[in-house]
Every structure is written in C-alpha cells, then in structure tokens.
Scaffold this motif. Structure first.
Motif, PDB file in Angstrom:
ATOM      1  N   LEU B  58       0.796  -1.233   0.000  1.00 46.86           N
ATOM      2  CA  LEU B  58       0.000   0.000   0.000  1.00 46.86           C
ATOM      3  C   LEU B  58       0.828   1.283   0.000  1.00 46.86           C
ATOM      4  N   LEU B  59       2.046   1.228  -0.560  1.00 45.52           N
ATOM      5  CA  LEU B  59       2.724   2.501  -0.836  1.00 45.52           C
ATOM      6  C   LEU B  59       1.948   3.227  -1.921  1.00 45.52           C
ATOM      7  N   GLU B  60       1.255   2.448  -2.767  1.00 50.28           N
ATOM      8  CA  GLU B  60       0.251   3.018  -3.675  1.00 50.28           C
ATOM      9  C   GLU B  60      -1.081   2.372  -3.314  1.00 50.28           C
ATOM     10  N   ARG B  61      -2.124   3.169  -3.309  1.00 47.54           N
ATOM     11  CA  ARG B  61      -3.438   2.626  -2.963  1.00 47.54           C
ATOM     12  C   ARG B  61      -4.237   2.396  -4.239  1.00 47.54           C
ATOM     13  N   PRO B  62      -4.584   1.140  -4.530  1.00 47.26           N
ATOM     14  CA  PRO B  62      -5.362   0.873  -5.741  1.00 47.26           C
ATOM     15  C   PRO B  62      -6.792   1.398  -5.590  1.00 47.26           C
ATOM     16  N   GLN B  63      -7.425   1.711  -6.724  1.00 45.16           N
ATOM     17  CA  GLN B  63      -8.785   2.265  -6.648  1.00 45.16           C
ATOM     18  C   GLN B  63      -9.844   1.176  -6.624  1.00 45.16           C
ATOM     19  N   GLN B  64      -9.472  -0.019  -7.079  1.00 43.94           N
ATOM     20  CA  GLN B  64     -10.503  -1.032  -7.288  1.00 43.94           C
ATOM     21  C   GLN B  64      -9.855  -2.397  -7.185  1.00 43.94           C
ATOM     22  N   GLY B  65     -10.610  -3.378  -6.664  1.00 44.94           N
ATOM     23  CA  GLY B  65     -10.113  -4.743  -6.613  1.00 44.94           C
ATOM     24  C   GLY B  65      -9.972  -5.256  -5.195  1.00 44.94           C
ATOM     25  N   ARG B  66      -9.507  -6.494  -5.085  1.00 43.87           N
ATOM     26  CA  ARG B  66      -9.264  -7.103  -3.783  1.00 43.87           C
ATOM     27  C   ARG B  66      -7.777  -7.315  -3.584  1.00 43.87           C
ATOM     28  N   LEU B  67      -7.316  -7.134  -2.343  1.00 46.09           N
ATOM     29  CA  LEU B  67      -5.907  -7.313  -2.035  1.00 46.09           C
ATOM     30  C   LEU B  67      -5.795  -7.916  -0.641  1.00 46.09           C
ATOM     31  N   GLU B  68      -5.374  -9.165  -0.591  1.00 44.56           N
ATOM     32  CA  GLU B  68      -5.202  -9.844   0.696  1.00 44.56           C
ATOM     33  C   GLU B  68      -3.746 -10.234   0.875  1.00 44.56           C
TER      34      GLU B  68
END
Lengths: 250, 255
Positions: B58-68
């Motif tokens: 999360l140094l970059e925050r995505p706008q959409q999707g799942r991240l586990e």
C-alpha cells in the motif's frame, strides 16, 4: 584603474574636509567608552540575549507546529498555517510589537506573564515563528520521499517516520538557516523599547540610546552596536563553517 | 520448488486497478503467491510491475479490486496498515537507507520503534541479519561509507529485521554498477533457498531463470503470461513476451 582613482579622490576629500577631532569626540570618546562598558553594558547584553533566547525557543516550537500544519494532508490546517505565515511575514515587526504591548490595555484583565520579558517573547516569537516555519518546511521537504517510504514500509506510522527519520535529517539541513533567523531575531529584539522598560530591563539599543542621551554623545550607542556584533559575528562565522562542512560532506 | 505449501496463500489479488490521474497503470490484475514461493515479475518499463509491487504494501493505494496479504484484506477501511506492513519487507531500487544511521542502527530503528524491542534484542536480530548478508564487519559504517552493493545488502538486512512473512524487491540491482550486482543477487538467492516468500521485480533474467519458482510477464498494466521460468523465459507463448525477451536477451541484435 578608474575604481582606484575614485577611491583616491574620496579619501582625499575626507582627509581635507572631515572634522576628525570632532568625529572622534562624538563617536569614540575614550572616557565614555569606559563609562558605558562599566555601567550597564553587561546587563544590557544579558537582557538582549534573554529577550532573543526566549523568543527563539517560542518561535522554534510554534514554527515546527506551523511547518507540520503546512505539510498536513488536512486542508484547513494548511490554510490556517498559510494565512498565519503570510500575515506575520507581511507586517513590520514594529507593528506586531505595538499590538502586543497594547493588548493588556485593550482587554482589561489580560496580562502577559513575566512582563516585559513575556510580552517580548510572545511578540518576537510570533513574528519569528512565521519565518522559521518556512525554513523548517523547506528542510522537511528536502528529505527525499524514499526515506518516508522506507520507514513506512517497515511498519512505522507517519508520525514515527516524521520524528525518527525525516526530522532527524531535516534538522541538519535547517541549522544554518535557523541560525540566520536567530541573528535576525537578535536585531529585532531592539524593538523592545515599544513595550516600555525600566532601566534594569534595557536591552542593548535602549541602554545605548539612554546613555547617549544623558551624555549628549553618540559613543555609548557605538559601544552598544559593538555589543550586537559581539553576538552576531561569531554566529555568522559559525553558519559559514557549517555551510562549508555541509558542501564538503564532512 | 522446495518449501512451497500450496495450501497457504500469502498474497491474493483480484481485479486490481490503479490509476494515476488519467493514466490507467494497472488494468485488472489477478495474482497470487503461495508461502515459500519466489515470483519474479518481468516486463518493459511502464508496464506497471513496480506499481503492482508498491500496491502490495500500500505505498500506492489501488482504486478497485481485492488485495489480501496473510489472509488480511488490506483494502478494508478498518485494516491497520502500519500493522500489516510489519510483515511485508520491502527493498527499493535506490536502497533508501537512513543516512544518519549506521548499518546496525538502520536495522534496529524500526524493531525498537514499532515492535518496542529492547536495544539488546533488536541488535541481536540485526547482527544476525547483517551477518546473513555478509556484512558482519560493517556494523558501524554509515551508508555513505558503503558501496552500492553493500548498501543494498544492508537494506535487505533492515527489511529482514522486522521478521517479515513476505519480501518485496523493487528492481534491487538496477541502480548498481554491474560488478556489484552479483553480491546482492547472491544474498537474495540465499534468502530464497531459506524458504522466504519473495516477489521480485527485476531485469536480471539469469536470476529469474535460476531462482524463481514462477515468472510473471507484464505489459501495459496486465499480466500477459506466467509460469515456470523455463517456459516463460525459455519458451514464451505470447508474441509480446517473445519480442520483450528478444530485446532484453539480445540487445545489440538488429531485426
């Protein structure tokens, strides 16, 4: 060659027309130099140092808060800090001094503690903090973004990253410009006369002026001026040394 | 492929999108990494591989999707990002060592600040990790006194000092002089052999070929093809992979 010709002409005119004896008596009267040094110079020097030191500490704390506000992701903090900084950088320090010395009159019951020292610290600190905030902001922003990323990627919160990593490095960058601001504060502390001082509270300028007035001679003011140089010249030299060592990376 | 437990997924990404303004950098990434797996991500510059890596911690925050990561949904607003990052080590292209700290101090500042370890405990771990990357004799050196390869190895030791479950490497050898690349890759290889889960964005095809369990080829914000190194690097199916590898492996060739 032409430059030297002008210099020679100026020197010749000075030698011909200047009233050396009178100049010496008004500015460098030996008896008065001795009198000024022995009667109150040390106290005035100490007062100037006290006024400045308190204001500098207050300015540092307030300046750091303002710098962090200017860098905050919260927009209203940024606006507040910007308004404060632009306001106090845009006003003559003298105006701020007058305002703070009139404050207890305007609000009856309000007293600034340790007057007149407290008043001077607040007035000078408020002005100084506006300048120092910009210096600190620049210092913080000069630390590469990768430093924050490295700290955050190790699990540090943004406050921990700021304290342990960014400020520690920014501090080194800030010391020379902050020392310059200290020099400015020392000179601005001569505005204390606005507050209204008793003799024991005189700073260098007030001391020099009052002694010059009573003796109808400028010599005490010259001595007081040399008192400022006694503090500011070593500081200037220190800044230059620090800047050189930063360039050479030592 | 030793040490892989296919039952345990460390990273699980579904339908991930990241935009920088108008620039749509990640266009729907599906990607997962099992415990103990070493995955190399390759691809042309601008393909989004570094951005993908930087999304994982999360140094970059995505706008959409799942991240586990480690079973925790990092995009959940209630997720404690600082806590999650403790288990995700990251090594940067530019090292990003703390210049005001020695090698040893670089490795103890986070354990002491974040994990509240005592100095003695933090130093014990730090010494072990610096020894592991071959820098037992450089504990007191400042970053400016170290070569690029040494700095990058300190950076690896620093990340290891938080005892992460996953290590991310963002082009770790791209800023190094060619003769210093080997020592960093060797340290990484030892780490891989010890069973660390690793995601490595790299241009080092030899490393990918020898050390990776899986190679992922990305282009224009999507994963084009992935699989064992022998198939993706050795015998790529997709035309874009073939043309990229031709350019990388044979840069002076005139087509």
């Amino acid at each position: 060659m032409a430059q030297y010709a002008i210099l020679a002409i100026v020197l010749a005119l000075a030698a011909e027309f200047a009233k050396w004896r009178e100049i010496g008596r008004t500015f460098f009267e030996p008896r008065l130099i001795e009198f000024t040094i022995l009667h109150g110079l040390a106290n005035a020097l100490l007062n100037t140092a006290l006024y400045t030191a308190g204001a500098f500490v207050l300015g540092l704390v307030l300046g750091l808060v303002l710098a962090l506000m200017r860098l905050s992701p919260v927009a209203p903090y940024r606006w507040l800090a910007t308004v404060y900084i632009e306001f106090f950088r845009g006003l003559p320090s003298l105006v701020v001094f007058i305002a703070f010395s009139l404050l207890p009159l305007a609000f009856s019951g309000l007293t600034i503690p340790w007057s007149p020292y407290g008043t001077v610290w607040v007035a000078l600190g408020v002005v100084g903090s506006a300048y120092m905030a910009e210096t600190m902001r620049a210092g913080i922003q000069a630390v590469p973004k990768g430093q924050v990323e490295a700290a955050r990627s190790l699990g540090m919160s943004s406050a921990q990253a700021m304290r342990k990593i960014v400020l520690m490095q920014a501090l080194r960058l800030m010391v020379p410009p902050l020392t310059n601001e200290l020099i400015m504060l020392i000179k601005d502390s001569s505005l204390v006369f606005v507050v209204g001082l008793s003799a024991g509270q005189f700073d260098l300028t007030e001391f020099g002026r009052s002694t010059a007035n009573t003796n109808v001679n400028i010599t005490p003011l010259v001595v007081a001026g040399l008192g400022y140089l006694l503090i500011t010249l070593p500081l200037s030299m220190l800044v230059r040394r620090m800047e050189v060592s930063r360039v050479t990376g030592a | 492929m030793s040490g892989i437990d296919p039952g345990r997924t460390v990273v699980k990404i579904e339908g991930l999108h990241k935009r920088f303004g108008q620039n749509h950098v990640l266009r729907g990434i599906d990607f997962s990494v099992a415990r103990g797996e070493v995955v190399c991500i390759i691809g042309p510059s601008g393909s989004g591989k570094s951005t993908l890596l930087r999304c994982i911690n999360l140094l970059e925050r995505p706008q959409q999707g799942r991240l586990e990561v480690n079973g925790e949904n990092l995009l959940d607003p209630d997720c404690d990002i600082d806590a999650a990052r403790r288990h995700i080590g990251m090594v940067f292209q530019q090292f990003n060592l703390f210049p005001h700290h020695t090698a040893l101090e670089n490795c103890i500042v986070a354990p002491m600040t974040v994990l509240r370890l005592t100095r003695a405990a933090a130093e014990a771990t730090a010494r072990a990790n610096l020894e592991r990357v071959g820098l037992a004799d450089k504990l007191g050196a400042y970053p400016a006194q170290l070569s690029g390869g040494q700095q990058q190895r300190v950076a690896i030791a620093r990340a290891l000092s938080m005892e992460p479950a996953l290590m991310l490497f963002d082009e770790p050898t791209s800023a190094l002089d060619p003769e210093l690349v080997g020592e960093v890759l060797t340290a990484m290889r030892k780490l891989a052999e010890a069973g660390m889960t690793m995601i490595v964005v790299t241009h080092e095809m030899a490393f990918a070929r020898e050390v990776a369990d899986r190679v992922v080829f990305m282009d224009a914000g999507t994963i084009i093809e992935q699989g064992p190194p022998d198939s993706v690097i050795g015998a790529p199916r997709e035309a874009r992979t073939q043309s990229f590898l031709r350019r990388v492996l044979n840069p002076v060739h005139l087509d």
